[in-house]
Design a protein around this motif. Structure first.
Motif, PDB file in Angstrom:
ATOM      1  N   THR A 292     -34.161  10.270   2.802  1.00  0.00           N
ATOM      2  CA  THR A 292     -35.233  11.229   3.085  1.00  0.00           C
ATOM      3  C   THR A 292     -35.105  12.463   2.186  1.00  0.00           C
ATOM      4  O   THR A 292     -36.100  12.951   1.624  1.00  0.00           O
ATOM      5  N   LEU A 293     -33.880  12.954   2.031  1.00  0.00           N
ATOM      6  CA  LEU A 293     -33.649  14.129   1.187  1.00  0.00           C
ATOM      7  C   LEU A 293     -33.801  13.795  -0.292  1.00  0.00           C
ATOM      8  O   LEU A 293     -34.242  14.633  -1.080  1.00  0.00           O
ATOM      9  N   ARG A 294     -33.448  12.557  -0.666  1.00  0.00           N
ATOM     10  CA  ARG A 294     -33.570  12.149  -2.066  1.00  0.00           C
ATOM     11  C   ARG A 294     -35.035  12.196  -2.524  1.00  0.00           C
ATOM     12  O   ARG A 294     -35.330  12.502  -3.682  1.00  0.00           O
ATOM     13  N   GLU A 295     -35.945  11.880  -1.599  1.00  0.00           N
ATOM     14  CA  GLU A 295     -37.366  11.962  -1.930  1.00  0.00           C
ATOM     15  C   GLU A 295     -37.758  13.396  -2.289  1.00  0.00           C
ATOM     16  O   GLU A 295     -38.602  13.618  -3.155  1.00  0.00           O
ATOM     17  N   ARG A 296     -37.147  14.380  -1.618  1.00  0.00           N
ATOM     18  CA  ARG A 296     -37.432  15.788  -1.938  1.00  0.00           C
ATOM     19  C   ARG A 296     -36.860  16.138  -3.306  1.00  0.00           C
ATOM     20  O   ARG A 296     -37.460  16.914  -4.059  1.00  0.00           O
ATOM     21  N   ILE A 297     -35.692  15.594  -3.643  1.00  0.00           N
ATOM     22  CA  ILE A 297     -35.105  15.810  -4.959  1.00  0.00           C
ATOM     23  C   ILE A 297     -36.036  15.269  -6.044  1.00  0.00           C
ATOM     24  O   ILE A 297     -36.312  15.932  -7.049  1.00  0.00           O
ATOM     25  N   LYS A 298     -36.554  14.060  -5.840  1.00  0.00           N
ATOM     26  CA  LYS A 298     -37.466  13.442  -6.815  1.00  0.00           C
ATOM     27  C   LYS A 298     -38.741  14.257  -6.960  1.00  0.00           C
ATOM     28  O   LYS A 298     -39.249  14.446  -8.067  1.00  0.00           O
ATOM     29  N   GLU A 299     -39.250  14.742  -5.826  1.00  0.00           N
ATOM     30  CA  GLU A 299     -40.487  15.507  -5.878  1.00  0.00           C
ATOM     31  C   GLU A 299     -40.289  16.836  -6.598  1.00  0.00           C
ATOM     32  O   GLU A 299     -41.185  17.309  -7.308  1.00  0.00           O
ATOM     33  N   TRP A 300     -39.126  17.451  -6.409  1.00  0.00           N
ATOM     34  CA  TRP A 300     -38.842  18.722  -7.082  1.00  0.00           C
ATOM     35  C   TRP A 300     -38.705  18.505  -8.590  1.00  0.00           C
ATOM     36  O   TRP A 300     -39.281  19.228  -9.396  1.00  0.00           O
ATOM     37  N   HIS A 301     -37.943  17.500  -8.962  1.00  0.00           N
ATOM     38  CA  HIS A 301     -37.706  17.265 -10.384  1.00  0.00           C
ATOM     39  C   HIS A 301     -38.951  16.714 -11.066  1.00  0.00           C
ATOM     40  O   HIS A 301     -39.358  17.210 -12.123  1.00  0.00           O
ATOM     41  N   GLY A 302     -39.540  15.724 -10.452  1.00  0.00           N
ATOM     42  CA  GLY A 302     -40.722  15.103 -11.037  1.00  0.00           C
ATOM     43  C   GLY A 302     -40.420  13.762 -11.667  1.00  0.00           C
ATOM     44  O   GLY A 302     -41.155  12.798 -11.494  1.00  0.00           O
ATOM     45  N   ASP A 303     -39.280  13.677 -12.376  1.00  0.00           N
ATOM     46  CA  ASP A 303     -38.919  12.425 -13.035  1.00  0.00           C
ATOM     47  C   ASP A 303     -37.410  12.412 -13.271  1.00  0.00           C
ATOM     48  O   ASP A 303     -36.953  12.658 -14.380  1.00  0.00           O
ATOM     49  N   PRO A 304     -36.614  12.113 -12.230  1.00  0.00           N
ATOM     50  CA  PRO A 304     -35.149  12.156 -12.377  1.00  0.00           C
ATOM     51  C   PRO A 304     -34.603  11.143 -13.376  1.00  0.00           C
ATOM     52  O   PRO A 304     -33.468  11.270 -13.822  1.00  0.00           O
ATOM     53  N   SER A 305     -35.378  10.116 -13.734  1.00  0.00           N
ATOM     54  CA  SER A 305     -34.910   9.133 -14.707  1.00  0.00           C
ATOM     55  C   SER A 305     -35.016   9.655 -16.133  1.00  0.00           C
ATOM     56  O   SER A 305     -34.519   9.039 -17.068  1.00  0.00           O
TER      57      SER A 305
ATOM     58  N   ARG B  70     -31.340  28.591 -19.750  1.00  0.00           N
ATOM     59  CA  ARG B  70     -30.078  27.918 -19.437  1.00  0.00           C
ATOM     60  C   ARG B  70     -30.012  27.562 -17.956  1.00  0.00           C
ATOM     61  O   ARG B  70     -29.579  26.458 -17.589  1.00  0.00           O
ATOM     62  N   ARG B  71     -30.435  28.481 -17.114  1.00  0.00           N
ATOM     63  CA  ARG B  71     -30.368  28.233 -15.667  1.00  0.00           C
ATOM     64  C   ARG B  71     -31.288  27.083 -15.251  1.00  0.00           C
ATOM     65  O   ARG B  71     -30.942  26.299 -14.366  1.00  0.00           O
ATOM     66  N   ILE B  72     -32.439  26.993 -15.859  1.00  0.00           N
ATOM     67  CA  ILE B  72     -33.371  25.912 -15.516  1.00  0.00           C
ATOM     68  C   ILE B  72     -32.811  24.570 -15.993  1.00  0.00           C
ATOM     69  O   ILE B  72     -32.958  23.547 -15.309  1.00  0.00           O
ATOM     70  N   GLU B  73     -32.148  24.557 -17.146  1.00  0.00           N
ATOM     71  CA  GLU B  73     -31.495  23.334 -17.619  1.00  0.00           C
ATOM     72  C   GLU B  73     -30.386  22.921 -16.645  1.00  0.00           C
ATOM     73  O   GLU B  73     -30.216  21.728 -16.343  1.00  0.00           O
ATOM     74  N   GLU B  74     -29.625  23.902 -16.149  1.00  0.00           N
ATOM     75  CA  GLU B  74     -28.576  23.607 -15.177  1.00  0.00           C
ATOM     76  C   GLU B  74     -29.173  23.077 -13.875  1.00  0.00           C
ATOM     77  O   GLU B  74     -28.624  22.156 -13.253  1.00  0.00           O
ATOM     78  N   LEU B  75     -30.287  23.652 -13.470  1.00  0.00           N
ATOM     79  CA  LEU B  75     -30.971  23.180 -12.267  1.00  0.00           C
ATOM     80  C   LEU B  75     -31.390  21.720 -12.427  1.00  0.00           C
ATOM     81  O   LEU B  75     -31.190  20.899 -11.524  1.00  0.00           O
ATOM     82  N   GLU B  76     -31.958  21.393 -13.573  1.00  0.00           N
ATOM     83  CA  GLU B  76     -32.372  20.004 -13.807  1.00  0.00           C
ATOM     84  C   GLU B  76     -31.166  19.073 -13.778  1.00  0.00           C
ATOM     85  O   GLU B  76     -31.217  17.985 -13.200  1.00  0.00           O
ATOM     86  N   GLN B  77     -30.059  19.493 -14.373  1.00  0.00           N
ATOM     87  CA  GLN B  77     -28.847  18.681 -14.383  1.00  0.00           C
ATOM     88  C   GLN B  77     -28.371  18.421 -12.954  1.00  0.00           C
ATOM     89  O   GLN B  77     -28.007  17.284 -12.594  1.00  0.00           O
ATOM     90  N   THR B  78     -28.378  19.457 -12.130  1.00  0.00           N
ATOM     91  CA  THR B  78     -27.936  19.312 -10.744  1.00  0.00           C
ATOM     92  C   THR B  78     -28.860  18.392  -9.962  1.00  0.00           C
ATOM     93  O   THR B  78     -28.403  17.565  -9.156  1.00  0.00           O
ATOM     94  N   LEU B  79     -30.158  18.497 -10.191  1.00  0.00           N
ATOM     95  CA  LEU B  79     -31.113  17.614  -9.507  1.00  0.00           C
ATOM     96  C   LEU B  79     -30.876  16.158  -9.888  1.00  0.00           C
ATOM     97  O   LEU B  79     -30.935  15.266  -9.026  1.00  0.00           O
ATOM     98  N   VAL B  80     -30.611  15.902 -11.157  1.00  0.00           N
ATOM     99  CA  VAL B  80     -30.327  14.534 -11.602  1.00  0.00           C
ATOM    100  C   VAL B  80     -29.053  14.016 -10.936  1.00  0.00           C
ATOM    101  O   VAL B  80     -28.980  12.851 -10.511  1.00  0.00           O
ATOM    102  N   GLU B  81     -28.041  14.873 -10.828  1.00  0.00           N
ATOM    103  CA  GLU B  81     -26.787  14.469 -10.179  1.00  0.00           C
ATOM    104  C   GLU B  81     -27.017  14.127  -8.709  1.00  0.00           C
ATOM    105  O   GLU B  81     -26.496  13.118  -8.212  1.00  0.00           O
ATOM    106  N   TYR B  82     -27.799  14.950  -8.014  1.00  0.00           N
ATOM    107  CA  TYR B  82     -28.067  14.673  -6.601  1.00  0.00           C
ATOM    108  C   TYR B  82     -28.891  13.395  -6.437  1.00  0.00           C
ATOM    109  O   TYR B  82     -28.710  12.654  -5.464  1.00  0.00           O
ATOM    110  N   HIS B  83     -29.783  13.151  -7.369  1.00  0.00           N
ATOM    111  CA  HIS B  83     -30.583  11.926  -7.272  1.00  0.00           C
ATOM    112  C   HIS B  83     -29.700  10.683  -7.338  1.00  0.00           C
ATOM    113  O   HIS B  83     -30.016   9.651  -6.740  1.00  0.00           O
TER     114      HIS B  83
END
Length: 352
Positions: free
Chosen positions: A88-101, A323-336
């Motif tokens: 359920t939470l992973r779906e929120r991660i995907k929606e925030w990132h847009g394209d974790p792949s 830099r912070r936004i790049e780090e945010l994207e990296q963290t979202l990919v890790e959580y996905h």
């Protein structure tokens, strides 16, 4: 007829009891032959004590096995529950990132829902409200958001940040802080910056409301090394310069860039001045030259004034924001990619 499970698990122990029982029977015969009924009575008491102890041990072993089975089942159920909540939470991660792949750092175009940093500003994460005018310049700057509008107020997204991904929450808050710092510096610069009003023979040159913002963006692009090197002066960092005379006899000095069109100076014809078309064309050329001079003087003046420090800080903040936004994207990919999310919450407590 099926054999009880507990019998199978304790088969060796039960076999030992049977063998021990047979041995005790033989021993009882020997004791009776040598000691008679008195010996048998003493033997029975001893055997009774031993059997009681054996039964107690057997009961303890069975209780232990049942408790272990219960704990194992509880762990299995807890893992299943956490797995469901993680999805359920992973779906929120995907929606925030847009394209974790999407591969980090890839130049391939992809639809992301993350905020971004342009040459001169922060851009919100994807939202439904869009305000644009000619040239793609944003007409109204809506409130900045690090998350897409669809996640605003979502209870599971709030649970994700509060209980399972507090590092994402810290990253989100830091980007919001950087945006606010940037806005503060921009406002301070714009409020302290002004262009000169000049009275000429036939008109009065006045800076427009856009002038200070245009100067801010111009300096910011220079500070971040985004200016075109093939143009000689900063005032020429616009792709097209043009003048226009409207019905109220105002000559507008326009600049056009990739961020839209700005009117930075107007030349108001004096009330007693009447010009024909040829004279207006000549005046437009004069306005263009004069405003270029005024812009250059203004740029040099500002660089020596205290408000220029706002440009330096704004550029630093935008660089850190990237830099912070790049780090945010990296963290979202890790959580996905995580199989299970740690942390406890009311949804897990209710399930348990």
């Amino acid at each position: 007829m099926s054999v009880p499970n507990w019998v199978l698990k304790n088969s060796r122990f039960i076999l030992g009891i049977v063998i021990a029982g047979t041995a005790l029977s033989l021993l009882a015969s020997v004791i009776y032959r040598h000691f008679g009924t008195t010996g048998i009575r003493s033997f029975e008491i001893a055997v009774s004590g031993v059997l009681t102890a054996v039964l107690a041990i057997l009961y303890f072993r069975q209780t232990t096995i049942l408790e272990q089975q219960k704990e194992l089942r509880v762990r299995e159920l807890d893992r299943e529950l956490r797995q469901q909540h993680t999805e359920t939470l992973r779906e929120r991660i995907k929606e925030w990132h847009g394209d974790p792949s999407h591969s980090l750092g890839s130049t391939e175009e992809t639809e992301l829902n993350l905020p971004s940093v342009s040459g001169t500003s922060f851009n919100s994460a994807q939202t439904k409200d869009v305000y644009v005018v000619d040239g793609g310049r944003q007409l109204e700057e809506s409130s900045f958001s690090v998350i897409p509008e669809s996640l605003d107020g979502d209870k599971y997204f709030k649970d994700l940040l509060e209980n399972h991904a507090t590092d994402l929450k810290r990253q989100k808050e830091r980007i919001e802080e950087l945006h606010q710092e940037f806005v503060d510096h921009r406002n301070s610069f714009v409020n302290a910056t002004y262009g000169e009003t000049i009275e000429e023979d036939q008109c009065i040159l006045k800076p427009t409301e856009e002038f200070s913002s245009w100067i801010f963006e111009l300096f910011l692009r220079e500070k971040r090394s985004l200016l075109r090197p093939d143009l000689e002066t900063k005032s020429q960092q616009v792709l097209v310069q043009a003048s226009y005379v409207n019905d109220s006899h105002q000559i507008h000095r326009y600049t056009r860039s990739g961020y839209g069109q700005h009117s930075i100076y107007t030349a108001h014809l004096k009330d007693d001045v009447e010009l024909n078309k040829e004279e207006i064309d000549e005046l437009e050329e004069e306005v263009e030259c004069k405003t270029d001079e005024l812009i250059q003087e203004t740029l040099e003046r500002i660089k020596k004034r205290e408000e220029y420090s706002h440009i330096q800080e704004a550029a630093r903040i935008l660089d850190e924001g990237e830099r912070r936004i790049e780090e945010l994207e990296q963290t979202l990919v890790e959580y996905h990619g995580k199989p299970l999310y740690k942390g406890s919450c009311e949804y897990l407590d209710e399930g348990q």
